[in-house]
Design an enzyme around this catalytic site. Sequence first.
Site, PDB file in Angstrom:
ATOM      1  N   GLU A  47      -1.877  -4.078  -2.576  1.00 49.05           N
ATOM      2  CA  GLU A  47      -0.948  -3.179  -3.245  1.00 49.05           C
ATOM      3  C   GLU A  47      -0.344  -2.240  -2.210  1.00 49.05           C
ATOM      4  O   GLU A  47      -1.052  -1.725  -1.338  1.00 49.05           O
ATOM      5  CB  GLU A  47      -1.664  -2.320  -4.293  1.00 49.05           C
ATOM      6  N   ASP A  58      -2.899   8.817 -10.056  1.00 52.75           N
ATOM      7  CA  ASP A  58      -3.596   8.802  -8.784  1.00 52.75           C
ATOM      8  C   ASP A  58      -4.467  10.039  -8.615  1.00 52.75           C
ATOM      9  O   ASP A  58      -4.085  11.149  -8.987  1.00 52.75           O
ATOM     10  CB  ASP A  58      -2.596   8.716  -7.633  1.00 52.75           C
ATOM     11  N   TYR A 171      -5.277  -5.789 -15.016  1.00 55.40           N
ATOM     12  CA  TYR A 171      -5.869  -4.656 -14.311  1.00 55.40           C
ATOM     13  C   TYR A 171      -6.770  -3.901 -15.283  1.00 55.40           C
ATOM     14  O   TYR A 171      -6.304  -3.332 -16.254  1.00 55.40           O
ATOM     15  CB  TYR A 171      -4.753  -3.745 -13.805  1.00 55.40           C
TER      16      TYR A 171
END
Length: 262
Positions: A47, A58, A171
């Site tokens: 990624e 994040d 994911y």
Amino acid sequence: MAAVETVLDAARAAGRPSLVGYVTGGVRPDWPDLVTAQAGAGADVIEIGLPFSDPVLDGPVVQEASARTIAGGATTESILAELRRSGPPGVPLVAMAYANHAYRAGLTRYCAMLADAGFSGVIIPDVPVGESAGLRAAAEATGLDATLMVTPTTPEPQVRAIADATRGFLYVMSVMNTTGPARLNGVDSGYALASRARSISARPALIGFGVDGPDRAAAAVRHADGVIVGSALMRLVLDGQPPAGVGAAVAALRDAIDGASS
């Protein structure tokens, strides 16, 4: 089927866990060498984080990497240009981006830019499955796998819908948290989710979030088709580790997950 799905499907068919690495694009001048080092050390897919000023998914490490990148003047366009100049690393690349940039550019144009720079997939975590039809269509039209995410609190019918719609891989977030080291409580629910998702998904189910070293990676692949490791690698990058040092960390992850599956 784009390159991400082709590579990960082949690994699953061979009974080999997949390893997805991560680099924040533009984080330091030698960042393309970090990509090459991870590929050479055993990452199946990498990624590339495209920095955004409000990266809500994040954690502190990737936020710091994004902030450094933006402060250094890097943009999505400059990162894509560097990728074109550096050439393919030998493994598929997935763009980790945010909806603001994609929709501002226009989904079709944005996906075309990614494909032109050598990407094979895209993840935009703040686009929910119910609003992802445009993204998925634009990605398919430009040869990208658009990967979607599930969490430990995603309702079962929604897990099935996301598993059906995702491309490349599914994911699986191990915990309801931002990226980075995970508290041990809650990880079991992520493992249980991965096991369920693995049984219903036509695409490989990979665990991310909180996979902070070889031991956690080895534990995760007992429940999933592979792992995604980002913050642990970016911590090394921010601390000044050279590409060889980051590659060594990836090699240790590779050894751990291969050992866990043998």
